[in-house]
Design an enzyme around this catalytic site. Structure first.
Site: not given
Length: 295
Positions: A86, A103
């Site tokens: 992240l 994604h």
């Protein structure tokens, strides 16, 4: 539009090459020299050297020195395509236009880890390719561009990876002019959706009590470029890369895991929880005889 690009897998490489083809002004690349956990790792150094793009090799992208380097490139926007950790707020808030992430799923559903693998393991009939503006959540930001993709019955990890990559490259070509014109969509994700967990080694082990279809899905999900499904034999691990369903009638009195047939090509027919399945590509060094058990 000045872009800093972040990535470290094969899809990252293809996306960076697409940006170069579109003559996008990529002013810096953040990548890794190696990865111990990305099976599809790709080294972006050669592309950067060929295209004369400044780059920085990092381990912890959120380290202040790396944040400072990104900031020094004076980016208008960041692209983060193929990065497994992240980004913290220091990076997310660095560029005026934010950070676009990627994604391979139909957000807000199927957020989280290993989206290509889980889609195949679960036998899904469709997935998707989503570019979105990253926030401090995991795959939760506003959507920039999303396309649906059908999963064919014979797709495996390799073919689905390729199909998603090709679709994503088309999407990049579609949204780059929108970003350059500063006229682009930001569609909030509707609903909570679900999040897939990190896959562990045990998730890749074949349990012969599973149905033949479940075993087939597991094998095709973990085949190359990933680590392969496996079973244990004489305390050793055997990787299975490809298998095929048995169409004939199988004696229901036989226990799962028993080898009930073999072909001249060396394929093995193994009893499963509901039928039987052929192992057609596997890494077993010892010869297994018909009648033995794989447990």
């Amino acid at each position: 539009m000045r872009v800093v690009f972040i990535g470290t897998v094969e899809f990252s490489k293809q996306a960076l090459l697409k940006l170069a083809e579109l003559q996008v002004n990529v002013v810096g690349v953040v990548t890794k020299a190696k990865s111990d956990f990305n099976a599809d790792f790709a080294n972006l150094e050669e592309v950067c050297q060929e295209k004369d793009i400044p780059y920085k090799l990092v381990n912890n992208i959120n380290h202040p020195n790396n944040v400072a380097w990104i900031k020094a490139q004076n980016p208008d926007i960041l692209f983060c395509f193929g990065w497994s950790s992240l980004l913290k707020s220091d990076i997310l808030s660095l560029a005026p236009m934010g950070v676009v992430g990627y994604h391979p799923a139909l957000l807000p559903n199927n957020k989280g880890r290993h989206p290509i693998i889980w889609a195949l393991v679960l036998g899904l009939e469709k997935t998707g390719s989503t570019f979105f503006f990253m926030d401090e959540g995991a795959d939760t930001g506003d959507i920039l561009n999303q396309k649906e993709l059908k999963i064919a019955p014979d797709d495996d990890a390799g073919t689905l990876y390729t199909k998603l990559t090709l679709l994503a490259l088309e999407q990049i070509e579609e949204f780059i002019p929108q970003l350059q014109a500063e006229n682009y969509p930001k569609v909030p994700q509707v609903g909570e959706g679900n999040a897939w967990r990190k896959r562990g080694r045990k998730d890749g082990e074949i349990d012969w009590r599973m149905s033949s279809e479940s075993i087939r899905n597991l094998v095709r999900a973990l085949t190359r470029p990933y680590v392969g499904a496996h079973f244990m034999y004489k305390e050793g691990e055997c990787k299975v890369w490809r298998c095929a369903m048995e169409d004939g009638i199988v004696d229901k009195n036989i226990e799962p895991g028993k080898v009930i047939g073999a072909s001249e090509a060396g394929n093995l027919l193994v009893k499963t929880g509901d039928a039987a399945i052929w192992l057609t590509d596997f890494d077993l060094k010892e010869e297994i005889e018909v009648g033995e058990y794989l447990i």
